[in-house]
Design a protein around this motif. Structure first.
Motif, PDB file in Angstrom:
ATOM      1  N   ARG A  25       0.832  -1.198   0.000  1.00  0.00           N
ATOM      2  CA  ARG A  25       0.000   0.000   0.000  1.00  0.00           C
ATOM      3  C   ARG A  25       0.867   1.248   0.000  1.00  0.00           C
ATOM      4  O   ARG A  25       1.777   1.406   0.803  1.00  0.00           O
ATOM      5  CB  ARG A  25      -0.912   0.013   1.237  1.00  0.00           C
ATOM      6  N   ASP A  34      -3.489  -3.304  -0.651  1.00  0.00           N
ATOM      7  CA  ASP A  34      -4.666  -2.465  -0.529  1.00  0.00           C
ATOM      8  C   ASP A  34      -5.370  -2.414  -1.872  1.00  0.00           C
ATOM      9  O   ASP A  34      -4.765  -2.696  -2.921  1.00  0.00           O
ATOM     10  CB  ASP A  34      -4.287  -1.053  -0.082  1.00  0.00           C
ATOM     11  N   ASP A  36      -8.255  -0.217  -4.507  1.00  0.00           N
ATOM     12  CA  ASP A  36      -8.915   1.038  -4.851  1.00  0.00           C
ATOM     13  C   ASP A  36      -9.949   0.758  -5.940  1.00  0.00           C
ATOM     14  O   ASP A  36      -9.787  -0.159  -6.740  1.00  0.00           O
ATOM     15  CB  ASP A  36      -7.912   2.077  -5.367  1.00  0.00           C
ATOM     16  N   THR A  59     -10.552   5.499  -2.433  1.00  0.00           N
ATOM     17  CA  THR A  59      -9.166   5.243  -2.043  1.00  0.00           C
ATOM     18  C   THR A  59      -9.129   4.344  -0.813  1.00  0.00           C
ATOM     19  O   THR A  59      -9.343   4.790   0.306  1.00  0.00           O
ATOM     20  CB  THR A  59      -8.444   6.567  -1.750  1.00  0.00           C
ATOM     21  N   GLY A  60      -8.867   3.080  -1.058  1.00  0.00           N
ATOM     22  CA  GLY A  60      -8.860   2.096   0.026  1.00  0.00           C
ATOM     23  C   GLY A  60     -10.192   1.390   0.116  1.00  0.00           C
ATOM     24  O   GLY A  60     -11.247   1.966  -0.154  1.00  0.00           O
ATOM     25  N   THR A  61     -10.148   0.125   0.488  1.00  0.00           N
ATOM     26  CA  THR A  61     -11.371  -0.679   0.524  1.00  0.00           C
ATOM     27  C   THR A  61     -11.662  -1.264   1.908  1.00  0.00           C
ATOM     28  O   THR A  61     -12.533  -2.118   2.052  1.00  0.00           O
ATOM     29  CB  THR A  61     -11.272  -1.829  -0.492  1.00  0.00           C
TER      30      THR A  61
END
Length: 221
Positions: A25, A34, A36, A59-61
């Motif tokens: 990430r 990570d 997206d 942005t980011g899960t």
């Protein structure tokens, strides 16, 4: 074009959805993987007037939809001929951020990109190039996410009907990626690439993206 923005945008009525898995990430050694997500749509006519693309970036899960922003891009054709197309664009990113994205600044870039082709022994190979300048284009400190204004550029070529290769870079970073069209699945593509492939800025990062695009969803031009 892996690792560098281009001036080309979706045509009016075109949409896309994409998911990206990154390891590690942020390119920071020791971080976990990570993911997206991004979604976009094209508006207007960049050939005769100005076209626009609006992208929604998640942005980011973990947790999903907890952080994100918008990217807005305006583009215009600078040259259109039988074998060459050149576009210019201006983009603003991290617009209307929420969640952790609020910690970042709004960024911008201006880009010129071209598309041409050359004939091989059995195939016509498309070639794309891009050159730009952006507010966050260049990593400023090895091993960190700090950035500064600078230049970026890239070139990509279609090797076969279904496979393309691209190389891009900034003043201190080199990236390379392979793109694959999925036979029988119109609009589906897969990209695998490595940012900072030489680890010059200590930000080497593998990225895998699956995307789907479709034209004329709400009209074309």
């Amino acid at each position: 074009m892996f690792g560098a923005d281009s001036a080309f945008i979706l045509p009016h009525g075109g949409v896309f959805a994409a998911g990206t898995l990154s390891d590690p990430r942020g390119g920071i050694a020791g971080n976990d993987m990570d993911g997206d997500l991004s979604f976009g749509a094209g508006f207007g006519n960049p050939i005769d007037a100005i076209g626009f693309e609006v992208d929604l970036n998640i942005t980011g899960t973990d947790p999903l939809f907890d952080s994100g922003n918008l990217t807005l891009k305006a583009a215009r054709a600078l040259l259109v001929s039988d074998n060459n197309v050149i576009f210019g664009s201006a983009a603003v990113s991290n617009v209307a951020p929420w969640g952790d994205a609020k910690l970042g600044d709004t960024t911008w870039n201006v880009t010129v990109s071209g598309l041409t082709q050359f004939e091989g022994p059995s195939l016509v190979h498309p070639v794309m190039w891009t050159v730009g300048y952006g507010s966050d284009a260049v990593l400023s400190t090895p091993g960190s996410s700090l950035t500064e204004e600078g230049l970026f550029a890239g070139v990509g070529v279609g090797l076969t009907k279904y496979v393309g290769l691209s190389v891009s870079g900034t003043e201190n970073q080199l990236n390379a990626g392979l793109g694959f069209k999925v036979p029988g699945l119109d609009g589906v593509s897969i990209t695998y690439g490595v940012n900072d492939i030489t680890d010059n800025m200590e930000r080497k990062q593998q990225m895998l993206t699956i995307s789907y695009s479709k034209l004329n969803v709400f009209g074309g031009f």
